[in-house]
Write a protein that holds these residues in place. Structure first.
Motif, PDB file in Angstrom:
ATOM      1  N   LEU A  67       0.704  -1.111   0.017  1.00 42.25           N
ATOM      2  CA  LEU A  67      -0.209  -0.054   0.102  1.00 42.25           C
ATOM      3  C   LEU A  67       0.774   1.431  -0.012  1.00 42.25           C
ATOM      4  O   LEU A  67       1.715   1.516   0.848  1.00 42.25           O
ATOM      5  CB  LEU A  67      -0.980  -0.012   1.195  1.00 42.25           C
ATOM      6  CG  LEU A  67      -1.795  -1.073   1.396  1.00 42.25           C
ATOM      7  CD1 LEU A  67      -2.525  -1.174   2.903  1.00 42.25           C
ATOM      8  CD2 LEU A  67      -2.775  -1.010   0.305  1.00 42.25           C
ATOM      9  N   THR A  78       5.693   3.337   0.750  1.00 42.59           N
ATOM     10  CA  THR A  78       4.968   1.803   0.432  1.00 42.59           C
ATOM     11  C   THR A  78       5.161   1.043   1.615  1.00 42.59           C
ATOM     12  O   THR A  78       6.321   0.526   2.038  1.00 42.59           O
ATOM     13  CB  THR A  78       5.462   1.035  -0.908  1.00 42.59           C
ATOM     14  OG1 THR A  78       5.168   2.183  -1.871  1.00 42.59           O
ATOM     15  CG2 THR A  78       4.363  -0.001  -1.021  1.00 42.59           C
ATOM     16  N   GLU A 122      -3.714   8.729   2.787  1.00 40.50           N
ATOM     17  CA  GLU A 122      -4.450   8.032   1.747  1.00 40.50           C
ATOM     18  C   GLU A 122      -3.722   6.753   1.711  1.00 40.50           C
ATOM     19  O   GLU A 122      -2.424   6.702   1.965  1.00 40.50           O
ATOM     20  CB  GLU A 122      -4.373   8.710   0.344  1.00 40.50           C
ATOM     21  CG  GLU A 122      -5.286  10.056   0.280  1.00 40.50           C
ATOM     22  CD  GLU A 122      -5.249  10.592  -1.025  1.00 40.50           C
ATOM     23  OE1 GLU A 122      -5.213   9.664  -2.002  1.00 40.50           O
ATOM     24  OE2 GLU A 122      -5.198  11.545  -1.128  1.00 40.50           O
ATOM     25  N   GLU A 124      -3.393   3.314  -1.015  1.00 42.30           N
ATOM     26  CA  GLU A 124      -3.594   2.968  -2.352  1.00 42.30           C
ATOM     27  C   GLU A 124      -2.881   1.841  -2.787  1.00 42.30           C
ATOM     28  O   GLU A 124      -1.691   2.018  -2.575  1.00 42.30           O
ATOM     29  CB  GLU A 124      -3.569   3.907  -3.271  1.00 42.30           C
ATOM     30  CG  GLU A 124      -4.053   3.457  -4.649  1.00 42.30           C
ATOM     31  CD  GLU A 124      -4.432   4.661  -5.724  1.00 42.30           C
ATOM     32  OE1 GLU A 124      -4.659   4.327  -6.763  1.00 42.30           O
ATOM     33  OE2 GLU A 124      -4.488   5.949  -5.171  1.00 42.30           O
ATOM     34  N   SER A 126      -2.726  -2.905  -3.148  1.00 44.49           N
ATOM     35  CA  SER A 126      -3.424  -4.062  -2.942  1.00 44.49           C
ATOM     36  C   SER A 126      -3.143  -4.954  -1.814  1.00 44.49           C
ATOM     37  O   SER A 126      -2.064  -4.856  -1.022  1.00 44.49           O
ATOM     38  CB  SER A 126      -2.937  -4.912  -4.380  1.00 44.49           C
ATOM     39  OG  SER A 126      -1.669  -5.338  -4.555  1.00 44.49           O
ATOM     40  N   ASP A 140      -7.924  -4.699  -4.835  1.00 43.57           N
ATOM     41  CA  ASP A 140      -7.448  -3.278  -4.871  1.00 43.57           C
ATOM     42  C   ASP A 140      -7.845  -2.448  -3.427  1.00 43.57           C
ATOM     43  O   ASP A 140      -9.373  -2.740  -3.324  1.00 43.57           O
ATOM     44  CB  ASP A 140      -8.088  -2.537  -6.267  1.00 43.57           C
ATOM     45  CG  ASP A 140      -7.353  -3.051  -7.355  1.00 43.57           C
ATOM     46  OD1 ASP A 140      -6.249  -3.604  -7.054  1.00 43.57           O
ATOM     47  OD2 ASP A 140      -7.704  -2.876  -8.393  1.00 43.57           O
ATOM     48  N   LYS A 142      -8.181   1.357  -1.567  1.00 39.69           N
ATOM     49  CA  LYS A 142      -8.032   2.809  -1.944  1.00 39.69           C
ATOM     50  C   LYS A 142      -9.000   3.528  -0.618  1.00 39.69           C
ATOM     51  O   LYS A 142     -10.111   3.186  -0.629  1.00 39.69           O
ATOM     52  CB  LYS A 142      -8.544   3.359  -3.233  1.00 39.69           C
ATOM     53  CG  LYS A 142      -8.247   4.959  -3.194  1.00 39.69           C
ATOM     54  CD  LYS A 142      -8.454   5.320  -4.820  1.00 39.69           C
ATOM     55  CE  LYS A 142      -8.051   6.835  -4.806  1.00 39.69           C
ATOM     56  NZ  LYS A 142      -7.853   7.473  -5.987  1.00 39.69           N
ATOM     57  N   SER A 143      -8.193   4.162   0.452  1.00 37.67           N
ATOM     58  CA  SER A 143      -8.964   4.531   1.261  1.00 37.67           C
ATOM     59  C   SER A 143      -8.470   5.934   1.919  1.00 37.67           C
ATOM     60  O   SER A 143      -7.082   6.241   1.639  1.00 37.67           O
ATOM     61  CB  SER A 143      -8.985   3.636   2.465  1.00 37.67           C
ATOM     62  OG  SER A 143      -7.751   3.547   2.933  1.00 37.67           O
ATOM     63  N   ARG A 144      -9.166   6.645   2.339  1.00 40.42           N
ATOM     64  CA  ARG A 144      -8.774   8.073   3.016  1.00 40.42           C
ATOM     65  C   ARG A 144      -9.172   8.169   4.329  1.00 40.42           C
ATOM     66  O   ARG A 144     -10.707   7.805   4.883  1.00 40.42           O
ATOM     67  CB  ARG A 144      -9.371   9.074   2.140  1.00 40.42           C
ATOM     68  CG  ARG A 144      -8.878   9.490   0.631  1.00 40.42           C
ATOM     69  CD  ARG A 144      -9.509  10.461   0.017  1.00 40.42           C
ATOM     70  NE  ARG A 144      -9.342  10.510  -1.149  1.00 40.42           N
ATOM     71  CZ  ARG A 144      -9.106  11.548  -2.127  1.00 40.42           C
ATOM     72  NH1 ARG A 144      -9.576  12.723  -1.528  1.00 40.42           N
ATOM     73  NH2 ARG A 144      -8.708  11.603  -3.234  1.00 40.42           N
TER      74      ARG A 144
END
Length: 158
Positions: A67, A78, A122, A124, A126, A140, A142-144
């Motif tokens: 991520l 990451t 954030e 983003e 997998s 996948d 994707k979060s905030r």
């Protein structure tokens, strides 16, 4: 011929029991990931407690996580891990991941800590997970979200 309600009741009960005989439906839902805690070490590196959430109705083994982290508007790096962690249905667990963040991300976090402000982040990338008795899948993510300074714990955001 006379109507007998007890026979009708038994027939309805038999149908209900037959319908229930297949057991619970097993569904695989996309997991979620969020930062539960971010601790800044004396060396400037971060220890991130990453919360992995299994929304499926069956256990899943979380095999790998990759991520990209962004704090404020700055790319931090990451989060990569291979936890091989089983999480029960509709449950969550936490893994710890070390990160050597970019210098611009360090400044954003230091500024949030010094000012007592929320830190928006954030994620983003997998997550690879294997549902019970099935093949591994990649999901996948994707979060905030935001973190706030933990009272009484310098250098810690929750």
């Amino acid at each position: 011929m006379r109507f007998r309600p007890q026979y009708a009741l038994m027939a309805v009960l038999a149908l209900v029991l037959t319908a229930c005989g297949n057991g619970p439906v097993k569904r695989v839902s996309e997991p979620a990931a969020s930062i539960q805690q971010l601790s800044v070490g004396n060396d400037g590196n971060w220890e991130v407690e990453l919360r992995l959430r299994n929304y499926s109705s069956m256990p899943m083994r979380f095999d790998s996580v990759s991520l990209a982290v962004k704090v404020g508007d700055e790319a931090a790096g990451t989060l990569s891990a291979s936890p091989a962690l089983s999480i029960g249905p509709e449950s969550a667990d936490v893994i710890k991941v070390r990160l050597q963040p970019s210098s611009s991300a360090r400044i954003v976090v230091a500024d949030a800590l010094a000012g007592g402000r929320s830190l928006f982040y954030e994620l983003e990338g997998s997550v690879s997970a294997t549902p019970e008795e099935k093949k591994q899948r990649s999901f996948d993510i994707k979060s905030r979200n935001s973190l706030n300074q933990a009272p009484g714990l310098p250098g810690v955001l929750r």
